[in-house]
Design a protein around this motif. Structure first.
Motif, PDB file in Angstrom:
ATOM      1  N   LYS A  56       0.828  -1.207   0.000  1.00 48.58           N
ATOM      2  CA  LYS A  56       0.000   0.000   0.000  1.00 48.58           C
ATOM      3  C   LYS A  56       0.859   1.252   0.000  1.00 48.58           C
ATOM      4  O   LYS A  56       0.611   2.196  -0.744  1.00 48.58           O
ATOM      5  N   LYS A  57       1.888   1.252   0.848  1.00 45.30           N
ATOM      6  CA  LYS A  57       2.781   2.409   0.925  1.00 45.30           C
ATOM      7  C   LYS A  57       3.509   2.626  -0.401  1.00 45.30           C
ATOM      8  O   LYS A  57       3.656   3.757  -0.857  1.00 45.30           O
ATOM      9  N   LYS A  58       3.947   1.530  -1.017  1.00 44.32           N
ATOM     10  CA  LYS A  58       4.655   1.629  -2.280  1.00 44.32           C
ATOM     11  C   LYS A  58       3.730   2.178  -3.373  1.00 44.32           C
ATOM     12  O   LYS A  58       4.137   3.027  -4.164  1.00 44.32           O
ATOM     13  N   GLN A  59       2.477   1.706  -3.387  1.00 45.37           N
ATOM     14  CA  GLN A  59       1.515   2.186  -4.380  1.00 45.37           C
ATOM     15  C   GLN A  59       1.233   3.673  -4.188  1.00 45.37           C
ATOM     16  O   GLN A  59       1.156   4.429  -5.155  1.00 45.37           O
ATOM     17  N   GLU A  60       1.080   4.116  -2.936  1.00 42.23           N
ATOM     18  CA  GLU A  60       0.855   5.531  -2.660  1.00 42.23           C
ATOM     19  C   GLU A  60       2.037   6.375  -3.112  1.00 42.23           C
ATOM     20  O   GLU A  60       1.868   7.463  -3.660  1.00 42.23           O
ATOM     21  N   LYS A  64       2.054   9.369  -5.885  1.00 41.17           N
ATOM     22  CA  LYS A  64       2.563  10.708  -5.604  1.00 41.17           C
ATOM     23  C   LYS A  64       3.576  11.130  -6.665  1.00 41.17           C
ATOM     24  O   LYS A  64       3.578  12.275  -7.120  1.00 41.17           O
ATOM     25  N   ARG A  65       4.452  10.212  -7.058  1.00 45.44           N
ATOM     26  CA  ARG A  65       5.448  10.526  -8.085  1.00 45.44           C
ATOM     27  C   ARG A  65       4.777  10.829  -9.420  1.00 45.44           C
ATOM     28  O   ARG A  65       5.190  11.749 -10.122  1.00 45.44           O
ATOM     29  N   MET A  66       3.762  10.046  -9.752  1.00 44.16           N
ATOM     30  CA  MET A  66       3.046  10.273 -11.004  1.00 44.16           C
ATOM     31  C   MET A  66       2.358  11.630 -10.993  1.00 44.16           C
ATOM     32  O   MET A  66       2.352  12.348 -11.988  1.00 44.16           O
ATOM     33  N   ALA A  67       1.769  11.997  -9.864  1.00 42.42           N
ATOM     34  CA  ALA A  67       1.080  13.283  -9.757  1.00 42.42           C
ATOM     35  C   ALA A  67       2.080  14.430  -9.831  1.00 42.42           C
ATOM     36  O   ALA A  67       1.810  15.465 -10.439  1.00 42.42           O
ATOM     37  N   ALA A  68       3.257  14.260  -9.215  1.00 37.82           N
ATOM     38  CA  ALA A  68       4.261  15.317  -9.203  1.00 37.82           C
ATOM     39  C   ALA A  68       4.922  15.477 -10.573  1.00 37.82           C
ATOM     40  O   ALA A  68       5.232  16.586 -10.997  1.00 37.82           O
ATOM     41  N   SER A  69       5.127  14.380 -11.290  1.00 39.14           N
ATOM     42  CA  SER A  69       5.816  14.454 -12.576  1.00 39.14           C
ATOM     43  C   SER A  69       4.860  14.665 -13.742  1.00 39.14           C
ATOM     44  O   SER A  69       5.309  14.898 -14.853  1.00 39.14           O
ATOM     45  N   GLY A  70       3.560  14.611 -13.486  1.00 40.62           N
ATOM     46  CA  GLY A  70       2.567  14.811 -14.546  1.00 40.62           C
ATOM     47  C   GLY A  70       2.618  16.224 -15.086  1.00 40.62           C
ATOM     48  O   GLY A  70       3.095  17.155 -14.448  1.00 40.62           O
ATOM     49  N   SER A  71       2.130  16.409 -16.303  1.00 38.64           N
ATOM     50  CA  SER A  71       2.159  17.731 -16.931  1.00 38.64           C
ATOM     51  C   SER A  71       0.854  18.472 -16.654  1.00 38.64           C
ATOM     52  O   SER A  71       0.163  18.880 -17.572  1.00 38.64           O
ATOM     53  N   GLY A  72       0.506  18.617 -15.400  1.00 38.19           N
ATOM     54  CA  GLY A  72      -0.689  19.362 -15.034  1.00 38.19           C
ATOM     55  C   GLY A  72      -1.982  18.641 -15.354  1.00 38.19           C
ATOM     56  O   GLY A  72      -3.006  19.260 -15.514  1.00 38.19           O
ATOM     57  N   GLY A  73      -1.957  17.336 -15.508  1.00 37.98           N
ATOM     58  CA  GLY A  73      -3.161  16.586 -15.773  1.00 37.98           C
ATOM     59  C   GLY A  73      -3.588  16.604 -17.244  1.00 37.98           C
ATOM     60  O   GLY A  73      -4.687  16.222 -17.575  1.00 37.98           O
ATOM     61  N   GLU A  74      -2.697  17.016 -18.117  1.00 36.17           N
ATOM     62  CA  GLU A  74      -3.041  17.094 -19.536  1.00 36.17           C
ATOM     63  C   GLU A  74      -2.613  15.806 -20.242  1.00 36.17           C
ATOM     64  O   GLU A  74      -1.668  15.768 -21.013  1.00 36.17           O
TER      65      GLU A  74
END
Length: 83
Positions: A56-60, A64-74
């Motif tokens: 669970k911790k690893k998935q979270e 978080k990394r995906m959300a931080a490295s994403g291009s603003g949700g585009e």
């Protein structure tokens, strides 16, 4: 019928409740039992609870990394090419 309530309203505030030691012990026992049941229910059917918690911790962390490295949700870095 309701005539006694206004005169008794102030008296209720003056009453000091002393905690009953027996009820305090019973309350504590009930709280501990409820906590124990909750722990047992959360681990029911799981052989290795520690492993599940680590996953669970690893998935979270990955989310978080995906959300931080994403291009603003585009589109999450996907591009649409025409032609």
């Amino acid at each position: 019928m309701g005539l006694c309530l206004p005169c008794m309203g102030g008296a209720v505030k003056d009453v000091v409740e002393t905690p009953d030691p027996v009820s305090e012990i019973k309350r504590r026992q009930l709280a501990e039992a409820a906590e124990k049941r909750q722990m047992e229910a959360s681990s029911r059917g799981i052989k290795n609870a520690y492993s599940v918690e680590q996953k669970k911790k690893k998935q979270e962390e990955i989310e978080k990394r995906m959300a931080a490295s994403g291009s603003g949700g585009e589109g999450g870095g996907l591009r649409w090419q025409v032609g």
